[in-house]
Every structure is written in structure tokens, then in C-alpha cells.
Design a protein around this motif. Structure first.
Motif, PDB file in Angstrom:
ATOM      1  N   LEU A  19       8.693 -39.339 -17.779  1.00 11.64           N
ATOM      2  CA  LEU A  19       9.068 -39.971 -16.514  1.00 11.64           C
ATOM      3  C   LEU A  19       9.298 -41.471 -16.682  1.00 11.64           C
ATOM      4  O   LEU A  19      10.201 -42.047 -16.057  1.00 11.64           O
ATOM      5  CB  LEU A  19       8.014 -39.696 -15.450  1.00 11.64           C
ATOM      6  N   PHE A  20       8.521 -42.109 -17.540  1.00  9.33           N
ATOM      7  CA  PHE A  20       8.709 -43.527 -17.812  1.00  9.33           C
ATOM      8  C   PHE A  20      10.063 -43.765 -18.489  1.00  9.33           C
ATOM      9  O   PHE A  20      10.799 -44.686 -18.120  1.00  9.33           O
ATOM     10  CB  PHE A  20       7.561 -44.061 -18.664  1.00  9.33           C
ATOM     11  N   GLY A  23      12.671 -43.448 -15.911  1.00  3.63           N
ATOM     12  CA  GLY A  23      12.630 -44.624 -15.046  1.00  3.63           C
ATOM     13  C   GLY A  23      13.289 -45.827 -15.704  1.00  3.63           C
ATOM     14  O   GLY A  23      14.025 -46.578 -15.055  1.00  3.63           O
ATOM     15  N   CYS A  26      16.931 -45.720 -15.433  1.00  5.43           N
ATOM     16  CA  CYS A  26      17.415 -46.039 -14.088  1.00  5.43           C
ATOM     17  C   CYS A  26      17.300 -47.525 -13.779  1.00  5.43           C
ATOM     18  O   CYS A  26      18.206 -48.108 -13.185  1.00  5.43           O
ATOM     19  CB  CYS A  26      16.616 -45.265 -13.043  1.00  5.43           C
ATOM     20  N   LYS A  27      16.202 -48.124 -14.148  1.00  4.60           N
ATOM     21  CA  LYS A  27      15.943 -49.525 -13.796  1.00  4.60           C
ATOM     22  C   LYS A  27      15.141 -50.174 -14.924  1.00  4.60           C
ATOM     23  O   LYS A  27      13.924 -50.023 -14.993  1.00  4.60           O
ATOM     24  CB  LYS A  27      15.161 -49.589 -12.475  1.00  4.60           C
ATOM     25  N   LEU A  30      11.514 -51.835 -15.098  1.00  2.66           N
ATOM     26  CA  LEU A  30      10.273 -51.068 -15.195  1.00  2.66           C
ATOM     27  C   LEU A  30       9.537 -51.314 -16.515  1.00  2.66           C
ATOM     28  O   LEU A  30       8.460 -50.778 -16.727  1.00  2.66           O
ATOM     29  CB  LEU A  30      10.598 -49.578 -15.028  1.00  2.66           C
ATOM     30  N   LEU A 184       9.751 -53.446  -6.434  1.00  5.82           N
ATOM     31  CA  LEU A 184       8.615 -53.012  -7.273  1.00  5.82           C
ATOM     32  C   LEU A 184       7.459 -54.012  -7.211  1.00  5.82           C
ATOM     33  O   LEU A 184       6.306 -53.601  -7.058  1.00  5.82           O
ATOM     34  CB  LEU A 184       9.070 -52.762  -8.712  1.00  5.82           C
TER      35      LEU A 184
END
Length: 191
Positions: A19-20, A23, A26-27, A30, A184
Motif C-alpha cells: 500500500l505504501f 501511495g 500516486c503522491k 508520501l 496530509l
């Protein structure tokens, strides 16, 4: 949380890694998540293990962060301003001013814009002093409350850590700051 409760549970850790990685694709902002996870070890998880062990367990995540940083720098190579565009002291001063602006815009979101150019006349000394005093004061309050209300320190450090990649110390583009970078970091301030 499941991995923190059962440190040998590699399934949850693998899921965090996947998941990291998604992420980061995507961005890239992070990249600071491994540091935020260390903050979460402090509070609310209250993991009292040796700090070295906690850092070691974050190394695979830090490796993904480093790879994302390299990929982002490579992809943004054309957008990265030359060192001569804005001096390092000017970029550091702007980073300090941007922290104050971000705090103010969370409380009073007025005059928002899609693009905030660097001020042509430079940064005013009184604004930098005010920003420094504000950040120092908030940091002192958070540190002072760490025993009674540890969430204040965790939230404040979350905010600062998550802003690091977007404060313009490595200048990408011509913006002094950007509203799109705050969602964030605001998670930490909202705690």
C-alpha cells in the motif's frame, strides 16, 4: 497497528509495503510516511522497544521512500530550479514563511490561489521573525505537553515532517508554497 501488536506478523507488514508503494506512485509527497510511523510508535502505540529496533523495522519503507525521491527528482529534473534561481538562505527563509502561511490558512482560509509566486520584493524580516517565533512557540508548547497530552507533540511533528518535501528547500517550479500540499500535514494538526 496489527504488526505493532504482533511484531512477527509479516502479512500485515507486507500489506503496508504494498500500500505504501502504491501511495508513493500516486503522491510522492508520501515519502515521509516512515518517519510518521515512528511518531505513531511514540503515540498512540506507545511502543517502548529500543529506538534502533523501531528504525530498523522501518528500513524497507525508508528504502521505498529513497527510491521514490530519486524517481521524483529524475522525473522533475526539468522543473527543478537551478541553484542560482533562489539562494539556499532565501529558500530556507521561504520555507519558514510557508510554515506560518500554512498554519494561518488552516485557521482562516482566505485569499487562496492556485499559484503563489515568490515575492518579487523578497521576504520581509518581520514576517520571518514572526514565523520563527510562532514555530518555536508551538514547538515549545507541544514539547511541554508531551507527558500529559502526547498527541499534541505527535500531531505537531506529523505536520512538520509531512511538510518537509514540499517546503521548497529543493526548489521545483516557481511557487513559494501551495495549498495542495497541506492535506496530509493537516491530518497531524487535526489530531
Amino acid at each position: 497497528v496489527r504488526y505493532a501488536r504482533l511484531p512477527r506478523a509479516w502479512g500485515p507488514y507486507g500489506l503496508v509495503m504494498v500500500l505504501f508503494a502504491l501511495g508513493l506512485m500516486c503522491k510522492p509527497m508520501l515519502v515521509t510516511l516512515p518517519l510518521v510511523l515512528l511518531l505513531l510508535d511514540y503515540w498512540p502505540l506507545q511502543r517502548v522497544e529500543p529506538a534502533g529496533r523501531l528504525v530498523m523495522e522501518k528500513l524497507p519503507l525508508l528504502t521505498l521512500s529513497a527510491a521514490a525521491c530519486v524517481a521524483t527528482l529524475f522525473a522533475q529534473h526539468g522543473a527543478i530550479q537551478s541553484a542560482g534561481s533562489f539562494s539556499l538562505p532565501y529558500r530556507l527563509a521561504n520555507a519558514l514563511a510557508a510554515c506560518r502561511v500554512y498554519l494561518g490558512q488552516m485557521v482562516w482560509p482566505d485569499g487562496l490561489a492556485a499559484f503563489y509566486p515568490y515575492p518579487l520584493s523578497g521576504l520581509r524580516a518581520w514576517e520571518l521573525v514572526l514565523a520563527g517565533m510562532l514555530l518555536a512557540g508551538l514547538s515549545a508548547v507541544a514539547w511541554g505537553q508531551r507527558r500529559k497530552q502526547p498527541w499534541i507533540l505527535t500531531g505537531w511533528l506529523w505536520h512538520l515532517v509531512m511538510l518537509l518535501p514540499v517546503l521548497g528547500i529543493i526548489q521545483v517550479g516557481g511557487q513559494a508554497h501551495g495549498d495542495r500540499y497541506t492535506y496530509l500535514p493537516q491530518i497531524g494538526r487535526a489530531s
